[in-house]
Design an enzyme around this catalytic site. Structure first.
Site, short mmCIF file in Angstrom:
data_model
loop_
_atom_site.label_atom_id
_atom_site.label_comp_id
_atom_site.label_asym_id
_atom_site.label_seq_id
_atom_site.Cartn_x
_atom_site.Cartn_y
_atom_site.Cartn_z
N TRP A 21 -45.89 37.19 -63.83
CA TRP A 21 -45.55 36.51 -65.12
C TRP A 21 -44.79 36.06 -66.21
CZ3 TRP A 21 -48.12 40.54 -63.48
CH2 TRP A 21 -47.60 41.93 -64.23
N ARG A 22 -44.12 36.16 -66.02
CA ARG A 22 -42.76 36.20 -66.90
C ARG A 22 -41.84 35.26 -66.23
NH1 ARG A 22 -40.71 42.08 -68.13
NH2 ARG A 22 -42.29 43.14 -69.80
N GLU A 34 -52.26 39.64 -69.65
CA GLU A 34 -52.19 40.27 -70.73
C GLU A 34 -53.92 41.14 -70.56
OE1 GLU A 34 -50.67 41.68 -72.20
OE2 GLU A 34 -49.16 40.31 -72.76
N TYR A 117 -54.58 41.37 -80.46
CA TYR A 117 -52.82 42.16 -79.88
C TYR A 117 -53.12 40.49 -78.89
CZ TYR A 117 -50.54 43.58 -76.12
OH TYR A 117 -49.50 43.43 -74.24
N ASP A 135 -49.70 47.26 -79.45
CA ASP A 135 -50.99 48.37 -78.45
C ASP A 135 -50.18 49.39 -78.18
OD1 ASP A 135 -48.23 47.77 -77.37
OD2 ASP A 135 -48.89 47.04 -75.11
N CYS A 196 -34.95 59.87 -73.08
CA CYS A 196 -33.98 59.64 -74.51
C CYS A 196 -32.62 59.67 -74.63
CB CYS A 196 -34.25 60.78 -75.84
SG CYS A 196 -36.08 61.32 -76.25
N CYS A 199 -31.89 56.03 -74.35
CA CYS A 199 -32.65 54.95 -75.12
C CYS A 199 -31.83 53.76 -75.88
CB CYS A 199 -33.72 55.59 -75.50
SG CYS A 199 -34.70 54.58 -76.62
N THR A 290 -65.16 54.07 -69.46
CA THR A 290 -65.01 54.56 -70.91
C THR A 290 -65.31 55.19 -71.48
OG1 THR A 290 -64.07 52.18 -71.34
CG2 THR A 290 -63.86 53.40 -72.85
#
Length: 340
Positions: A21-22, A34, A117, A135, A196, A199, A290
């Site tokens: 989808w990109r 989404e 969102y 999100d 990290c 990152c 849920t």
């Protein structure tokens, strides 16, 4: 937060994953992806997305698809109201926007099944609007960069973070939104040690500097789920299998195997269905929703009578035409093994 914008954009443009989808900024493609990605992992969505787009390549085709076929395309993704809302929104776009996806955030937000969102994601990615898409990933990255011990389940906190991030949104708002979400998914991890050391934001991250990244944001204690018990009846008659369309509650209007609330014994079933020829204990399955947990025990039941309350179809028909909820999929696989 201003300091992270440029390094985040640079990192994203160099490291973003190749996802179907990109390939473009088409709002229809962004929208479908989404919605599919809500409650579902990226790797699981890829195949569904490709099949969905092959069958329903346009908003118009989505607006006209029969619900049973739409739900079959959605089979296995769960939360089936997402699919129903897609069609409702497609019809609204055809009727009110001449089939052209609206470009303004406020108009996108009016479409069925689209919240803040998703509206922010579509408007920023497809139309380059300066809108945020907040999100769990974004809230986690924000909390660690700022070293704020926040409750990410608090809607008030979410709104406050959205307002702060909107102030630093660059012109490439879509890339920024996708970048910060991507960072949260692959580096600033939620339930594992964050990476990290690789990152791009580590030197700007207050939590990393203070060694609090593993404890921020605050872990939310989840409420216990309501437990329910069901007896699933796998009726077989002359190689036909009984299906039932659920009329209310969870999985409303979905095809399922006949089931009765509670823990029934063989004797209970024989008392209810006196024409049963043979009954055997089948498999058990636990399915987590849920807010609920279903404990399901099945019986393999042979009968000479096609009960009028049910639809009687072949195994091949079920696999090709009927959308079976994920909760009942193990029973379909069990039947497939039994009927070979």
């Amino acid at each position: 937060m201003k300091k992270i914008v440029e390094p985040l954009l640079n990192w994203y443009l160099e490291n973003k994953r190749e996802l179907p989808w990109r390939k473009d900024k088409n709002p229809y493609h962004v929208w479908i992806s989404e919605i599919m990605l809500q409650q579902t992992r990226i790797e699981a969505v890829k195949g569904y997305y490709e099949i969905f787009m092959k069958r329903l390549p346009t908003i118009e085709s989505l607006s006209k698809v029969e619900e049973d076929e739409l739900l079959k395309l959605w089979e296995g993704l769960g939360y089936y109201n997402r699919a129903r809302n897609l069609k409702k929104a497609a019809i609204k776009i055809m009727d009110e926007y001449n089939g052209i996806f609206p470009s303004e955030y406020e108009e996108i937000l009016k479409l069925p099944g689209i919240g803040e969102y998703t509206a922010g994601a579509i408007s920023s990615i497809s139309f380059n609007k300066k809108e945020v898409a907040i999100d769990g990933n974004v809230m986690r990255v924000y909390a660690r960069v700022m070293n704020e011990d926040i409750d990410v389940s608090d809607l008030k906190v979410k709104k406050e973070i959205g307002e702060k991030i909107k102030k630093v949104l660059p012109e490439q708002s879509g890339d920024f939104n996708e970048g910060i979400m991507e960072l949260g998914e692959v580096i600033c991890l939620p339930n594992a040690i964050p990476k990290c050391e690789i990152c791009p934001l580590s030197k700007y991250c207050a939590a990393h500097q203070k060694h609090t990244e593993s404890s921020i944001p605050r872990k939310v204690i989840k409420k216990d789920k309501k437990e329910e018990y069901y007896t699933v009846l796998l009726f077989i008659c002359n190689d036909k299998i009984a299906l039932h369309k659920r009329s209310n509650g969870l999985l409303k209007n979905m095809w399922e195997f006949p089931n009765i609330e509670g823990k029934l014994t063989k004797k209970d079933i024989l008392e209810r269905f006196s024409t049963v020829k043979k009954i055997e204990e089948g498999i058990e399955n636990t399915h987590i929703f849920t807010h609920k947990k279903w404990y399901m025990k099945s019986y393999f039941v042979k009968t000479d009578i096609l009960f009028s309350d049910y639809a009687w179809v072949s195994l091949e028909e079920i696999k090709k035409e009927y959308a079976i909820p994920t909760a009942f999929m193990p029973f379909l696989e069990y039947l497939e093994g039994r009927l070979k």
